[in-house]
Design a protein around this motif. Structure first.
Motif, PDB file in Angstrom:
ATOM      1  N   LEU A 135      42.982  33.808  19.717  1.00 29.53           N
ATOM      2  CA  LEU A 135      41.735  33.068  19.524  1.00 29.53           C
ATOM      3  C   LEU A 135      41.010  32.848  20.843  1.00 29.53           C
ATOM      4  CD1 LEU A 135      42.793  30.357  16.895  1.00 29.53           C
ATOM      5  CD2 LEU A 135      41.378  32.380  16.515  1.00 29.53           C
ATOM      6  N   GLY A 153      54.748  31.910  17.091  1.00 29.30           N
ATOM      7  CA  GLY A 153      53.595  32.355  16.322  1.00 29.30           C
ATOM      8  C   GLY A 153      52.347  31.561  16.655  1.00 29.30           C
ATOM      9  N   GLN A 186      50.923  32.843  19.901  1.00 28.85           N
ATOM     10  CA  GLN A 186      50.257  34.145  19.746  1.00 28.85           C
ATOM     11  C   GLN A 186      48.865  33.967  19.141  1.00 28.85           C
ATOM     12  OE1 GLN A 186      52.017  36.433  21.388  1.00 28.85           O
ATOM     13  NE2 GLN A 186      53.417  34.688  21.485  1.00 28.85           N
ATOM     14  N   ILE A 187      48.759  33.095  18.154  1.00 33.04           N
ATOM     15  CA  ILE A 187      47.446  32.828  17.554  1.00 33.04           C
ATOM     16  C   ILE A 187      46.515  32.182  18.569  1.00 33.04           C
ATOM     17  CG2 ILE A 187      46.263  31.473  15.773  1.00 33.04           C
ATOM     18  CD1 ILE A 187      48.706  31.863  13.997  1.00 33.04           C
ATOM     19  N   ALA A 217      44.413  37.207  15.189  1.00 32.63           N
ATOM     20  CA  ALA A 217      43.662  36.025  15.619  1.00 32.63           C
ATOM     21  C   ALA A 217      42.467  36.433  16.478  1.00 32.63           C
ATOM     22  CB  ALA A 217      44.577  35.084  16.399  1.00 32.63           C
ATOM     23  N   MET A 235      49.998  38.908  14.813  1.00 30.87           N
ATOM     24  CA  MET A 235      49.412  37.571  14.821  1.00 30.87           C
ATOM     25  C   MET A 235      48.418  37.424  15.967  1.00 30.87           C
ATOM     26  SD  MET A 235      52.751  35.258  13.832  1.00 30.87           S
ATOM     27  CE  MET A 235      51.815  33.759  13.591  1.00 30.87           C
ATOM     28  N   ARG A 236      48.768  37.954  17.149  1.00 33.18           N
ATOM     29  CA  ARG A 236      47.840  37.848  18.286  1.00 33.18           C
ATOM     30  C   ARG A 236      46.596  38.695  18.055  1.00 33.18           C
ATOM     31  NH1 ARG A 236      49.753  38.732  24.531  1.00 33.18           N
ATOM     32  NH2 ARG A 236      51.336  37.263  23.773  1.00 33.18           N
TER      33      ARG A 236
END
Length: 261
Positions: free
Chosen positions: A86, A78, A81-82, A28, A24-25
């Motif tokens: 970003l 989550g 992490q996003i 993104a 997820m990281r």
């Protein structure tokens, strides 16, 4: 047959969680960062690349928190992490935006502000001079292995800011927004030699129009300004590597400070 490997449901969930948070990281980051987010790079390739990087980093990452994947806590983890991915990608986007601003300043000074082209990376209209500078710095970024350095910083981010409920403080996120002032000042600094030279050409034409009023300054000045602008671009092109490397180093240092709580 009794020696076959057996996996419990807990082992499968732990492995899935250990791969999901890094994915997820990293995913993104690839959505926001230049080069990785180019529209010419298919979405499936980006997803597979994010999974591959997360799988490679999985053995060296800190142990993820043991939470139920279908819970509010997992949703918040989550989301963080996003947010981190970003922010890192947006920071690299600001580095490339420096040269878009520089190109816009030069294009307006040389009379090509109306000439725009579609940026294949972002899918928006930018002046042709900005497009030229953007292509140049993209090639410089790849030649300096900037994409590998950025992926290394992404791997280091899991050590500086492990997966969990931790997130960057609000003050650091504000500092990320305020870094936009550095973006504009750096863009003007890159464009300053060309804009100054074009200003001197404009002053020379102003003096000539006063000395010879019958001279059609618009018919003569426009092609001369374009030729002078391209000549100045050739002169400042060798300095792009130094400008870009200095701005990139400052941005990477800021990202490291952003990740330290």
């Amino acid at each position: 047959m009794n020696n076959m490997l057996q996996f419990s449901a807990g082992d499968i969930l732990n492995t899935t969680a250990g791969l999901l948070w890094p994915f997820m990281r990293i995913g993104a980051m690839m959505v926001a960062a230049p080069v990785f987010s180019a529209s010419s790079l298919p979405l499936r390739v980006r997803i597979l690349l994010a999974v591959l990087v997360a799988w490679i980093l999985l053995p060296v990452l800190p142990n993820p928190p043991r939470v139920d994947l279908i819970s509010g806590q997992a949703f918040l983890i989550g989301f963080y992490q996003i947010l981190i991915g970003l922010a890192m990608g947006f920071m690299l986007q600001l580095v490339f935006a420096v040269f878009i601003i520089a190109g816009q300043s030069i294009a307006m000074a040389m009379g090509l502000g109306f000439a725009s082209a579609v940026d294949p990376q972002n899918g928006v209209q930018v002046p042709v001079i900005s497009q030229f500078l953007l292509i140049m710095v993209t090639l410089i970024f790849l030649s300096l292995d900037g994409h590998l350095v950025f992926l290394d910083l992404m791997a280091e981010s899991f050590r500086l800011l492990p997966v969990g409920m931790m997130h960057p403080p609000v003050d650091q996120l504000k500092a990320l927004a305020y870094w936009g002032t550095y973006m504009f000042s750096s863009g003007l600094l890159v464009a300053l030699p060309a804009v100054t030279g074009l200003l001197l050409v404009n002053i020379a034409f102003g003096v000539a129009s006063r000395a010879a009023p019958q001279l059609n300054i618009f018919a003569v000045g426009f092609p001369v300004m374009i030729m002078a602008g391209f000549s100045l671009l050739v002169l400042i092109a060798p300095s792009l590597t130094d400008h870009f490397s200095n701005i990139l180093v400052d941005a990477l240092g800021f990202i490291r400070r952003l990740l330290v709580i």
